[in-house]
Design a protein around this motif. Structure first.
Motif, PDB file in Angstrom:
ATOM      1  N   THR A 135      54.252  42.963  40.142  1.00 29.02           N
ATOM      2  CA  THR A 135      53.780  43.386  38.818  1.00 29.02           C
ATOM      3  C   THR A 135      52.398  42.506  38.704  1.00 29.02           C
ATOM      4  O   THR A 135      52.262  41.451  39.291  1.00 29.02           O
ATOM      5  CB  THR A 135      54.731  42.526  37.967  1.00 29.02           C
ATOM      6  N   VAL A 136      51.494  43.044  37.857  1.00 26.51           N
ATOM      7  CA  VAL A 136      50.303  42.516  37.471  1.00 26.51           C
ATOM      8  C   VAL A 136      50.620  42.250  35.777  1.00 26.51           C
ATOM      9  O   VAL A 136      50.875  43.183  35.342  1.00 26.51           O
ATOM     10  CB  VAL A 136      49.121  43.317  37.731  1.00 26.51           C
ATOM     11  N   SER A 137      50.116  40.953  35.373  1.00 23.84           N
ATOM     12  CA  SER A 137      50.101  40.758  34.112  1.00 23.84           C
ATOM     13  C   SER A 137      48.639  40.516  33.443  1.00 23.84           C
ATOM     14  O   SER A 137      48.159  39.592  33.963  1.00 23.84           O
ATOM     15  CB  SER A 137      50.878  39.726  33.683  1.00 23.84           C
ATOM     16  N   LEU A 138      48.175  41.282  32.534  1.00 21.41           N
ATOM     17  CA  LEU A 138      46.808  41.122  31.773  1.00 21.41           C
ATOM     18  C   LEU A 138      46.960  40.483  30.717  1.00 21.41           C
ATOM     19  O   LEU A 138      48.081  40.817  29.766  1.00 21.41           O
ATOM     20  CB  LEU A 138      46.091  42.226  31.842  1.00 21.41           C
ATOM     21  N   THR A 139      46.010  39.600  30.144  1.00 21.65           N
ATOM     22  CA  THR A 139      46.289  39.312  28.825  1.00 21.65           C
ATOM     23  C   THR A 139      44.932  40.006  27.876  1.00 21.65           C
ATOM     24  O   THR A 139      43.919  39.885  28.425  1.00 21.65           O
ATOM     25  CB  THR A 139      46.125  37.628  28.934  1.00 21.65           C
ATOM     26  N   GLN A 140      45.368  40.354  26.745  1.00 24.41           N
ATOM     27  CA  GLN A 140      44.263  41.146  25.945  1.00 24.41           C
ATOM     28  C   GLN A 140      44.722  40.736  24.488  1.00 24.41           C
ATOM     29  O   GLN A 140      45.707  41.150  24.046  1.00 24.41           O
ATOM     30  CB  GLN A 140      44.582  42.626  26.283  1.00 24.41           C
ATOM     31  N   ALA A 141      43.962  40.036  23.900  1.00 29.40           N
ATOM     32  CA  ALA A 141      42.449  39.627  24.294  1.00 29.40           C
ATOM     33  C   ALA A 141      42.840  38.310  25.188  1.00 29.40           C
ATOM     34  O   ALA A 141      43.909  37.910  25.213  1.00 29.40           O
ATOM     35  CB  ALA A 141      41.806  38.927  23.060  1.00 29.40           C
ATOM     36  N   THR A 142      41.752  37.954  26.280  1.00 27.60           N
ATOM     37  CA  THR A 142      42.220  37.023  27.213  1.00 27.60           C
ATOM     38  C   THR A 142      42.530  35.550  26.644  1.00 27.60           C
ATOM     39  O   THR A 142      41.994  35.491  25.526  1.00 27.60           O
ATOM     40  CB  THR A 142      41.038  36.861  28.339  1.00 27.60           C
ATOM     41  N   GLU A 143      42.783  34.587  27.464  1.00 19.68           N
ATOM     42  CA  GLU A 143      42.962  33.147  26.929  1.00 19.68           C
ATOM     43  C   GLU A 143      41.678  32.621  26.949  1.00 19.68           C
ATOM     44  O   GLU A 143      41.602  31.558  26.311  1.00 19.68           O
ATOM     45  CB  GLU A 143      43.775  32.218  27.920  1.00 19.68           C
ATOM     46  N   ALA A 144      40.580  33.315  27.143  1.00 21.78           N
ATOM     47  CA  ALA A 144      39.128  32.971  27.088  1.00 21.78           C
ATOM     48  C   ALA A 144      38.425  33.454  26.064  1.00 21.78           C
ATOM     49  O   ALA A 144      37.394  33.306  25.866  1.00 21.78           O
ATOM     50  CB  ALA A 144      38.414  32.964  28.438  1.00 21.78           C
ATOM     51  N   GLY A 145      38.912  34.237  25.181  1.00 22.90           N
ATOM     52  CA  GLY A 145      38.544  35.062  23.942  1.00 22.90           C
ATOM     53  C   GLY A 145      37.772  36.331  24.325  1.00 22.90           C
ATOM     54  O   GLY A 145      36.893  36.635  23.378  1.00 22.90           O
ATOM     55  N   THR A 146      37.958  36.718  25.513  1.00 18.79           N
ATOM     56  CA  THR A 146      37.188  37.652  25.924  1.00 18.79           C
ATOM     57  C   THR A 146      38.173  39.226  26.040  1.00 18.79           C
ATOM     58  O   THR A 146      39.343  38.743  25.891  1.00 18.79           O
ATOM     59  CB  THR A 146      36.680  37.712  27.442  1.00 18.79           C
ATOM     60  N   LEU A 147      37.571  40.310  26.286  1.00 17.03           N
ATOM     61  CA  LEU A 147      38.415  41.400  26.350  1.00 17.03           C
ATOM     62  C   LEU A 147      38.261  42.151  27.530  1.00 17.03           C
ATOM     63  O   LEU A 147      37.000  42.088  28.199  1.00 17.03           O
ATOM     64  CB  LEU A 147      37.825  42.387  25.129  1.00 17.03           C
ATOM     65  N   TYR A 148      39.260  42.952  27.853  1.00 15.33           N
ATOM     66  CA  TYR A 148      39.178  43.951  28.947  1.00 15.33           C
ATOM     67  C   TYR A 148      38.720  45.411  28.356  1.00 15.33           C
ATOM     68  O   TYR A 148      39.477  45.662  27.509  1.00 15.33           O
ATOM     69  CB  TYR A 148      40.498  44.153  29.771  1.00 15.33           C
ATOM     70  N   THR A 149      37.807  45.888  28.825  1.00 14.40           N
ATOM     71  CA  THR A 149      37.441  47.088  28.251  1.00 14.40           C
ATOM     72  C   THR A 149      38.282  48.365  28.910  1.00 14.40           C
ATOM     73  O   THR A 149      39.224  48.150  29.885  1.00 14.40           O
ATOM     74  CB  THR A 149      36.168  47.867  28.530  1.00 14.40           C
ATOM     75  N   PRO A 150      38.775  49.370  28.176  1.00  8.93           N
ATOM     76  CA  PRO A 150      39.728  50.379  28.912  1.00  8.93           C
ATOM     77  C   PRO A 150      39.444  50.620  30.169  1.00  8.93           C
ATOM     78  O   PRO A 150      40.224  50.707  30.880  1.00  8.93           O
ATOM     79  CB  PRO A 150      39.397  51.583  27.818  1.00  8.93           C
ATOM     80  N   ASP A 151      38.056  50.856  30.645  1.00 15.95           N
ATOM     81  CA  ASP A 151      37.642  50.855  31.912  1.00 15.95           C
ATOM     82  C   ASP A 151      38.253  49.761  32.836  1.00 15.95           C
ATOM     83  O   ASP A 151      38.542  50.037  34.058  1.00 15.95           O
ATOM     84  CB  ASP A 151      36.048  51.226  32.462  1.00 15.95           C
ATOM     85  N   GLU A 152      37.806  48.602  32.307  1.00 15.97           N
ATOM     86  CA  GLU A 152      38.340  47.461  33.243  1.00 15.97           C
ATOM     87  C   GLU A 152      39.870  47.417  33.309  1.00 15.97           C
ATOM     88  O   GLU A 152      40.288  47.106  34.574  1.00 15.97           O
ATOM     89  CB  GLU A 152      37.720  46.004  32.706  1.00 15.97           C
ATOM     90  N   VAL A 153      40.582  47.889  32.260  1.00 18.61           N
ATOM     91  CA  VAL A 153      41.991  47.780  32.497  1.00 18.61           C
ATOM     92  C   VAL A 153      42.607  48.979  33.446  1.00 18.61           C
ATOM     93  O   VAL A 153      43.092  48.798  34.455  1.00 18.61           O
ATOM     94  CB  VAL A 153      42.597  48.284  31.156  1.00 18.61           C
ATOM     95  N   ALA A 154      41.846  50.059  33.311  1.00 13.59           N
ATOM     96  CA  ALA A 154      41.918  51.010  34.121  1.00 13.59           C
ATOM     97  C   ALA A 154      41.746  50.830  35.614  1.00 13.59           C
ATOM     98  O   ALA A 154      42.138  51.390  36.704  1.00 13.59           O
ATOM     99  CB  ALA A 154      41.230  52.490  34.048  1.00 13.59           C
ATOM    100  N   ALA A 155      40.714  49.882  35.861  1.00 10.13           N
ATOM    101  CA  ALA A 155      40.374  49.589  37.338  1.00 10.13           C
ATOM    102  C   ALA A 155      41.641  48.865  37.841  1.00 10.13           C
ATOM    103  O   ALA A 155      41.756  48.894  38.962  1.00 10.13           O
ATOM    104  CB  ALA A 155      39.091  48.962  37.329  1.00 10.13           C
ATOM    105  N   ILE A 156      41.886  47.995  37.064  1.00  7.04           N
ATOM    106  CA  ILE A 156      43.056  46.986  37.505  1.00  7.04           C
ATOM    107  C   ILE A 156      44.383  47.842  37.644  1.00  7.04           C
ATOM    108  O   ILE A 156      45.062  47.810  38.717  1.00  7.04           O
ATOM    109  CB  ILE A 156      43.317  45.909  36.462  1.00  7.04           C
ATOM    110  N   ALA A 157      44.497  48.654  36.912  1.00  2.99           N
ATOM    111  CA  ALA A 157      45.791  49.841  36.993  1.00  2.99           C
ATOM    112  C   ALA A 157      45.714  50.660  38.250  1.00  2.99           C
ATOM    113  O   ALA A 157      46.642  50.950  38.832  1.00  2.99           O
ATOM    114  CB  ALA A 157      45.792  50.686  35.836  1.00  2.99           C
ATOM    115  N   GLU A 158      44.537  50.982  38.670  1.00  2.00           N
ATOM    116  CA  GLU A 158      44.189  51.467  39.890  1.00  2.00           C
ATOM    117  C   GLU A 158      44.532  50.833  41.110  1.00  2.00           C
ATOM    118  O   GLU A 158      45.444  51.307  41.967  1.00  2.00           O
ATOM    119  CB  GLU A 158      42.905  52.146  39.761  1.00  2.00           C
ATOM    120  N   VAL A 159      44.355  49.360  41.306  1.00  2.00           N
ATOM    121  CA  VAL A 159      44.962  48.646  42.125  1.00  2.00           C
ATOM    122  C   VAL A 159      46.215  48.645  42.224  1.00  2.00           C
ATOM    123  O   VAL A 159      47.036  48.617  43.153  1.00  2.00           O
ATOM    124  CB  VAL A 159      44.339  47.121  42.214  1.00  2.00           C
ATOM    125  N   ALA A 160      46.754  48.484  40.837  1.00  2.00           N
ATOM    126  CA  ALA A 160      48.246  48.232  40.779  1.00  2.00           C
ATOM    127  C   ALA A 160      49.032  49.503  41.152  1.00  2.00           C
ATOM    128  O   ALA A 160      50.015  49.411  42.032  1.00  2.00           O
ATOM    129  CB  ALA A 160      48.638  47.938  39.233  1.00  2.00           C
TER     130      ALA A 160
END
Lengths: 354, 354, 354, 354
Positions: A135-160
């Motif tokens: 499993t991969v778990s992303l945090t959105q918004a992140t704990e650093a106050g930043t965001l994953y764009t849809p493309d960034e999520v998709a890139a992680i999802a591709e690896v998953a």
């Protein structure tokens, strides 16, 4: 008192309090067999533009750990950012609910996992000595106050997907993310490859309500049993569902989040002009991490402003969190005090430096 | 609609809703570091006439399983009545939270464990093949609607103490028990030998609040970590604490319970006169178990009265539960309908019999 | 075939096979209630110069995870080196046996944890969101083939004691460590502050026997129940105990280890002279980690020598492990082949370089 | 000393000791990657006349609990006889390995579950409050020394299949059952509907070896990880496999079992003639449960015969277990002593009675 410690230091949005009161009329069948609860799933399906299976729970940790428990076998590995709430703030809840998985914390700038970092960490597949990538778990918004764009999520999802991992999103501040990204909730979740979401409401105006939302619906099959076994099935469920209904009604969740984000943006603007202030991360939602002169921090705390030093009692990095009901006047008060302290400190510092 | 399915089909007492609203003013530190939460423990100490350590949680199952988890090692045995909620209605929560204990269900008339039955079941001490006797859990009021007197609790506690077992009380309906017994809360708990109590509020006018109350306070040492690990630490804790505060204020908990008990007593009285009605257990709190003619049951259900057949879809035993806000007029309506049905059925029966 | 893959690729020492045969005479009470098992604890107490409580188990992982389970509450943290067997090679066994602890892997050169690294990692004490520091686990000899001196163990123990952590030692290759250090077994364990030891025998001439040795004896109280619950209580225990008895008899364990260490030293000596060979760590026990020219590695594997590339299928670092019965002639054969390959490769390389 | 306490009080069959010695030659890849281990699965497939997936483990409890853990979700129920080893003798191992299932112990004469009893116990399907019916576990031979015929197994399997339950067989004494039934191993397992079997060897001449045999092979998918996580993967696996190979070779397992069964039959015959002896169950394999006059029991124990009183220290029911190597002369000695004691007691009793 201006309290910027956390968005969970706030109370409940008036729309949600009213919904709780309204739900109090008459009797209702317990344990989610009431009308309101049935409507929540339908409403979430509408918001996410797809049929979802959803379950209300009372805390964000419950949402995360129950969700992860249906995605991850006991011998599995869950990949997450090293600062993820599931890793550092839930007392090993994920390990407990899964029967002893390993969390694999990954480094990553600005609170985000890079696809290559994830890919490199996936090892030992098929080797019984090693816990198995699950499993991969992303945090959105992140704990650093930043965001994953849809493309960034998709890139992680591709690896998953390539590695047959499930993809979870911890959305304790999901509303702030969607409001800031300006995308549809679907774009940054299932369309980008997310299988299940911890959909937060508590931090953004709720009292004690989160929803676990399954896009990959077969993952939900055993959820009801695990929720009960964990003690997370509420008898008077309608009061959780009422919160969620009001939260989703007329985009309250997005309106609340936009306000919080705007307050954070105003803080950033005000602090940019402050001598010695240094933003640690770009501020993309409702959390700021900023280094300030010690004299400014100490002075603000002395004057009753409340916020956390980040990283220990002597750290000069602070976290400032805005919320759905942050008063703009409080932000101005905070900024004025900070500037006054910086100015006064600047003079003293200059004097001392001579 | 008259709903006698369960006391958790009710809404929230007005005093408690008002307390929730009042708690919504301003900010408060999260996770129990607010003023209200601190006061709950003090108030419970006052109610129980001894210093207790107490923790709010959101569900009765959470209260039970977390409490049992600090009392029972993974290789332990928990003794309970075979009808106990922890055994038949919590989906194995106690087994999960303890790391795999065995529950040892004991038979016992009227929902109660007899000391001799408990004593005989304590076997295998010191033998590694056998799970080790660790804890006894009593339910007060019982699942059969009956009560343990202080002396009965003390007799169980004596067996527990002799065998070095901890004694837990599941008090989901503790208020109904205390109201009916007319004793002090202390008399039926720590003075009788109870080590920890799941103190229920939800069924008796709360929304989602229970307290785990430790009389043997050293048992509480690790509770906070286990509560967090289980996902049961609420960020906006003040809203749970507000419920408990209002519940304890001016004896609301006892007043609510007395009303529920009185409604049950009125039901008993009305059903005693009903031909073919047969009480299964003495009614000592707010639950009735009664056998009724099938025609009466079917007729009541047809007319919209709601309650559960007990023991399966064709059972002619029913459970009727009254609550803090049961309307006396509803009870009368129920009784009138039942009597009318019995009378009509009686004639038909007689006619058929000819 | 020369097999340097692992010390567990070997068979059983002749003294131990004979002891197993001898134990086969007659009947014996099962589950450790036999004479031999009783003697093992006494013999270990003699070897360690203090009264210990000891339990035979069948695998090193069982020893580690059961031992850690009595030292660490479910909400605890176990600190270990990032390369520790309990972290990377036991499929999350420690997490499972404890009910979901977190392992905190620490970096450290040469496979060892530095006291300062440990100290810095101990955070969040008393904060329910964070898993609580509970246990330190050292590996002796380390996974890098190096050793902790008694002083180094004591320095870690000092950090542990100051922070109220238990100290475990994974001694899968404990014999190799003691043989190399030339100290008494007590000096590098309890006298240095170790609370419990997984005392390995399998890799050093045993068949399937390890002992969990408790110096802090109160930790052992619940061990027997946990061992049974984990399925690790052997009915014909005498055959495990016979292995351990023979292993300890006349210092067989140290003699075996000295031989393995000497074979490793001979390998080091031979490889030092090899062009292109580069030792990764100092070789202090019976494991070598060495970088070799690819042509040498490939050539050795082609010629039937067996060993592992370390870090992946294309790595040019290899691990060579010697054992209690490594044939000196095999070592010479390995070295000759390596030198021949290096020489041949050197010429080719030189030719190519021109 | 004649020891009839248990078949695990015996040593190891000579064929198996010799196989262990033979396996000791040379090196072998660890963790089951050796030749012998590969052959065990093939041999079991031959014995069971179907392709099976099989895993050696070291104890019967390990076999049971690991097998049950892949058949049963954490929220599941395992149905077994109330006297089953998994329920009363494994310290809650099944509960631990599954993450907290409930065992549902069923009554049943002669140690056997009746299909109707099982059917009646399957309740609460789909209801989240209730642990969900998941698995049935039969013991063959039973804990009462009796046997399920293939038809009886099939009748249970029919209930299991209808209710979508997996069917496990605890075959700690499977050899004794097959030898006595005279059927093929397939007939009483997969042909009758069994999904997986704990195939015992230890009690019947092995040292520490059992095999988990999956007939429904998809159940085996995660077994390897769970075995490792539980600490049950042996590095020098070849020594377990060697035991199993020798055990299966030339029907040693059946020959051993036939001897044990014959010795039990001789005991029955001899005790039938004993005044005051009363068989508790029909003796169908190698265990007798018999009530004897106290004077006979006490006298036998005094004379050094070893066996267990069954049901407590003052019980006059005893258990007698014969084994693969029980000496017929020992049986005769036991019977002669028993008859002599009965005769002497008879006279005394008669004398006293006058």
């Amino acid at each position: 008192m201006v309290n910027l410690c956390s968005d969970n230091a706030t109370g409940v949005a008036p729309e949600i309090i009213r919904a709780i009161e309204a739900a109090n009329a008459g009797t209702a069948m317990p344990y989610g067999n009431d009308d309101l609860t049935g409507q929540v799933e339908a409403k979430l399906s509408e918001v996410f533009e797809t049929e979802v299976t959803a379950f209300p729970v009372g805390t964000g940790t419950a949402a995360n750990v129950l969700c992860l428990s249906v995605m991850t076998p006991p011998f599995g590995v869950i990949y997450c950012h090293e600062g993820a709430h599931i890793h550092v703030d839930e007392c090993g809840g994920a390990e407990f609910y899964t029967g002893g998985v390993k969390l694999c914390p990954l480094p990553g700038s600005r609170g985000k996992i890079a696809p290559d970092t994830l890919r490199a960490a996936i090892t030992g597949v098929g080797e019984p000595h090693h816990a198995q990538p699950a499993t991969v778990s992303l945090t959105q918004a992140t704990e650093a106050g930043t965001l994953y764009t849809p493309d960034e999520v998709a890139a992680i999802a591709e690896v998953a997907r390539t590695n047959r991992l499930n993809l979870h999103m911890d959305g304790a501040r999901f509303a702030n993310a969607v409001a800031a990204l300006g995308c549809s909730p679907a774009d940054v979740t299932w369309r980008a490859g997310v299988d299940a979401l911890s959909f937060g409401a508590t931090k953004n105006g709720g009292m004690s309500a989160e929803a676990v939302v399954f896009f990959k619906r077969e993952l939900a099959e055993t959820f009801a049993y695990r929720r009960m076994k964990g003690g997370h099935l509420f008898s008077k469920m309608r009061f959780l569902s009422a919160q969620l209904q009001a939260y989703l009604q007329d985009d309250l969740w997005l309106r609340n989040a936009r306000h919080a984000n705007a307050m954070a943006a105003r803080l950033v603007e005000g602090l940019r002009a402050l001598p010695g202030a240094d933003l640690v991360n770009p501020v993309e939602a409702n959390e700021l991490f900023v280094r300030l002169p010690e004299a400014v921090i100490a002075g603000l705390l002395d004057r009753g402003f409340r916020f956390y030093r980040w990283g220990g009692p002597t750290s000069t990095e602070v976290r400032l969190v805005t919320a759905f009901n942050t008063d703009p006047a409080d932000i101005e008060r905070f900024l004025q005090a900070a500037h006054a302290l910086a100015a006064s400190h600047g003079k003293t510092g200059a004097a001392l430096a001579r």
